[in-house]
Every structure is written in structure tokens, then in C-alpha cells.
Write an enzyme that holds these catalytic residues in place. Sequence first.
Site, PDB file in Angstrom:
ATOM      1  N   ASP A  74       0.853  -1.172   0.000  1.00  0.00           N
ATOM      2  CA  ASP A  74       0.000   0.000   0.000  1.00  0.00           C
ATOM      3  C   ASP A  74       0.896   1.232   0.000  1.00  0.00           C
ATOM      4  OD1 ASP A  74      -2.822   0.589  -0.087  1.00  0.00           O
ATOM      5  OD2 ASP A  74      -2.439   1.763   1.715  1.00  0.00           O
ATOM      6  N   SER A  75       0.748   2.044  -1.024  1.00  0.00           N
ATOM      7  CA  SER A  75       1.646   3.189  -1.187  1.00  0.00           C
ATOM      8  C   SER A  75       0.865   4.497  -1.207  1.00  0.00           C
ATOM      9  CB  SER A  75       2.421   3.060  -2.502  1.00  0.00           C
ATOM     10  OG  SER A  75       3.216   1.899  -2.488  1.00  0.00           O
ATOM     11  N   LYS A 171      15.054   3.762 -10.650  1.00  0.00           N
ATOM     12  CA  LYS A 171      13.966   3.925  -9.661  1.00  0.00           C
ATOM     13  C   LYS A 171      14.080   2.834  -8.604  1.00  0.00           C
ATOM     14  CE  LYS A 171       8.981   3.862  -8.926  1.00  0.00           C
ATOM     15  NZ  LYS A 171       7.635   3.526  -9.414  1.00  0.00           N
TER      16      LYS A 171
HETATM   17  P1  IMP Z   1      -1.919   1.869  -4.040  1.00  0.00           P
HETATM   18  O1  IMP Z   1      -0.777   1.446  -3.206  1.00  0.00           O
HETATM   19  O2  IMP Z   1      -2.146   0.913  -5.172  1.00  0.00           O
HETATM   20  O3  IMP Z   1      -3.159   2.177  -3.249  1.00  0.00           O
HETATM   21  O4  IMP Z   1      -1.441   3.171  -4.777  1.00  0.00           O
HETATM   22  C1  IMP Z   1      -1.852   4.458  -4.472  1.00  0.00           C
HETATM   23  C2  IMP Z   1      -1.693   5.335  -5.690  1.00  0.00           C
HETATM   24  O5  IMP Z   1      -0.334   5.683  -5.799  1.00  0.00           O
HETATM   25  C3  IMP Z   1      -2.117   4.698  -7.011  1.00  0.00           C
HETATM   26  O6  IMP Z   1      -2.711   5.679  -7.817  1.00  0.00           O
HETATM   27  C4  IMP Z   1      -0.812   4.238  -7.611  1.00  0.00           C
HETATM   28  O7  IMP Z   1      -0.843   4.297  -9.022  1.00  0.00           O
HETATM   29  C5  IMP Z   1       0.161   5.271  -7.057  1.00  0.00           C
HETATM   30  N1  IMP Z   1       1.468   4.667  -6.839  1.00  0.00           N
HETATM   31  C6  IMP Z   1       1.782   3.639  -6.010  1.00  0.00           C
HETATM   32  N2  IMP Z   1       3.101   3.367  -6.084  1.00  0.00           N
HETATM   33  C7  IMP Z   1       3.597   4.234  -6.984  1.00  0.00           C
HETATM   34  C8  IMP Z   1       4.891   4.427  -7.502  1.00  0.00           C
HETATM   35  O8  IMP Z   1       5.861   3.728  -7.202  1.00  0.00           O
HETATM   36  N3  IMP Z   1       5.011   5.426  -8.399  1.00  0.00           N
HETATM   37  C9  IMP Z   1       3.973   6.219  -8.788  1.00  0.00           C
HETATM   38  N4  IMP Z   1       2.750   6.065  -8.352  1.00  0.00           N
HETATM   39  C10 IMP Z   1       2.557   5.071  -7.452  1.00  0.00           C
END
Ligand code: IMP
Length: 192
Positions: A74-75, A171
Site C-alpha cells: 500500500d503506497s 527507480k
Molecule cells: P496503491 O498502493 O495501489 O493504493 O497506490 C496508491 C496510488 O499511488 C495509485 O494511484 C498508484 O498508481 C500510485 N502509486 C503507487 N506506487 C507508486 C509508484 O511507485 N510510483 C507512482 N505512483 C505510485
Amino acid sequence: MLYFKEMEHRTIIFVTGNEHKIREAEAILSPLGIILEQNDCGYPELQEDELESIAAFGAEWAATMLNREVMVDDSGLFIEALGGFPGPYSAYVFDRLGNERILKLMENEVNRKATFRCVIGYCCPGAKAQVFTGEVIGEIAKESRGNSGFGYDPVFEVDGVTFGEMGEDEKNRLSHRYRALVRLAEWLRVRH
Ligand code: IMP
């Protein structure tokens, strides 16, 4: 350093529907002897302010459901001038506003500092989840640059270069995801 030797490599199910995340995580973990298997069964995402609790809940849920050793990612992008927005709502905001609207919000902002955070939730069936956080501090670019990567990559820059302009290798040497995954690998090496 190879953490798990070829013959005794470890396989973890990575529960994600995001092909970019799986490619990045494979490139980071396979040299450490950790093999990933993708499963996109999904998991309920708690509406919480902390990525850690979202990842922990998802990992425990997926470990129970699949009865396998799993990890989830989760990011979120935390923009200082916007009080940490979009943070845990990064996916929702990206889908509805996209990078151009984020750039518009930041148009006249001098403080462009932002932090990308990645939380890996890891869990074995019947155990409590462990979470591993990685962060990279950078800035919101003035305009979108580069076609590599995904999501916010074209607008997040480190030392003047956006993730979108970096090759995947570059990256993967400094990203929030790299830092979180190395913590997971180190923990697994010591504990198991
Ligand atoms: P989730 O972890 O899938 O909930 O990501 C949250 C949002 O951040 C989503 O729109 C992903 O596309 C974006 N995201 C997650 N990791 C990255 C990354 O490494 N680079 C750019 N966008 C990211």
C-alpha cells in the site's frame, strides 16, 4: 547479497492487481533469492489514515483467504504543502484527478516537498501481519515529465529527475518500494 540460496529460495504470494508493482518488486527481490507469485484476488482496503493499518489488514485477510504466505503493497504520495494530501487516498485521487490536476493545485506553491511512502504488509496464515515501510523524499515537479513507470511517477522528482524519467533500474535503487522490500527481506533473513 543473496539472502535465500537458489535451492532454498522462498516464494511469497504478492496480492496485487498492479503489473508495475509486481515487476518492480520482482526486480528488487529476485536477486535476494525471493520469488514472487502474483495473485490478484484483491483484499478489502480499510478507509484508514495510516498505510500501515491498511497493509496489515490486507495481508492478514489475504493470508487467511489463500492459506499461503503473502504480501501486499500500500503506497501513497504525501505532499507537504497540501497537509499530506493525497496520502492514504492516493489511488482515489489519482483515478479522479490525475497528475495534471495535482500540478494545478501546486501551481503557485513554493514548497514542493513530497514524500512517497510504501508499506509492505507480510503475513503467514494464522500469524499477525508484519509491516515494513520505505520512504523517499522528493519534490513535486512543475510539469509532468517522462514516460517510464506508472501513477505519480512523472510528477515526483528526486534530485531534479522524475521517476518517470528514470529507467526502472534507477527507480528500483532508491524508491520507497525498494526501501520497504529490503526491510522485509532483511527481516525474513534474520527471522526464518
Ligand atoms: P496503491 O498502493 O495501489 O493504493 O497506490 C496508491 C496510488 O499511488 C495509485 O494511484 C498508484 O498508481 C500510485 N502509486 C503507487 N506506487 C507508486 C509508484 O511507485 N510510483 C507512482 N505512483 C505510485
